[in-house]
Design an enzyme around this catalytic site. Structure first.
Site: not given
Ligand code: GLP
Length: 241
Positions: A136, A134, A141, A66
């Site tokens: 991810h 979280d 996400e 990414d």
């Protein structure tokens, strides 16, 4: 299937990760690489091994997961700069064989599609992953479709908060969007190596390994992959049964 390897601390996690990765540092292999603080210990070991043992990366290709949208590659927190500083500039890899998605340009979606095409041509032998607090993976996400390809996405507020430590602790300086390999892209890798260390990953690790396979926890998709090794230190494993 997820194979969980528990170690005492982050140093041991990096040692173990290097042991796994070493098998793939061979001519013709394609490595999927990640950013964040978690892989740094592994990259240090790869650099040391290159310098001391002459392990060569000349015939290795890499694809990163990414990149932030809108951050110049010269910005020290761009993932392009991160990879060059922590790995590429310290080994003998050929620049043309390294790939980091670009967060700059006229048509990011078209570039993202091209990124997937390049990966399809050179399938990833082992994909390294960290995990967000979280759940991810890369910048996928919660709620990201499991069949997604590389795409442009918004960062969750919790991710902006987690990552603001790299941007003078100022949430307003963190880019709000990224280009990320999709979950579908990541799942195409032949093998996956995920490292999680520290107490702030404990809940995400539990959800990934013991929770339902659900888009609410992107990493839970790994339960469906045939070859996953998850290396967890004691703190990150603290909520596991
Ligand atoms: C970022 C990256 C992820 C990484 C995660 C965890 O948001 N896009 O690829 O796994 O953060 O980072 P860290 O290893 O610093 O905890």
């Amino acid at each position: 299937m997820i194979k969980v390897v528990k170690v005492d601390n982050a140093t041991e996690a990096a040692d173990k990760a290097f042991e796994v990765m070493k098998e793939y540092i061979k001519p013709g292999k394609v490595l999927g690489l990640a950013t964040g603080s978690t892989p740094l210990g592994l990259y240090e070991r790869m650099v040391k091994d290159h310098k001391e043992n002459g392990t060569s990366y000349k015939e290795i290709k890499t694809f990163n997961l990414d990149e932030y949208v809108g951050l110049p590659i010269t910005h020290p927190e761009s993932y392009y700069a991160f990879m060059h500083r922590n790995l590429f500039d310290q080994i003998d890899i050929i620049e043309e064989n390294t790939h980091v998605p670009s967060g700059l340009g006229e048509d990011l979606e078209a570039q993202a599609k091209h990124y997937d095409e390049m990966i399809d041509k050179d399938p990833v032998d082992i994909q390294l992953l960290g995990i967000g607090s979280d759940g991810h993976i890369a910048f996928n996400e919660p709620g990201t479709p499991f069949d997604s390809g590389t795409h442009v996405t918004d960062l969750a507020e919790s991710t902006i908060r987690d990552n603001c430590r790299f941007f003078d602790n100022d949430m307003s300086k963190v880019p709000t969007q990224s280009v990320t390999q999709g979950i579908g892209t990541i799942m195409k890798a032949k093998n996956i190596l995920l490292i999680a260390t520290g107490a702030n990953k404990a809940q995400a690790v539990k959800d990934m390994i013991e929770g339902p396979v659900d888009e609410a926890c992107p990493a839970s998709v790994l339960q469906k992959h045939p070859n996953v090794i998850v290396i967890v230190d004691e703190a990150a494993a603290s909520m596991l049964k």
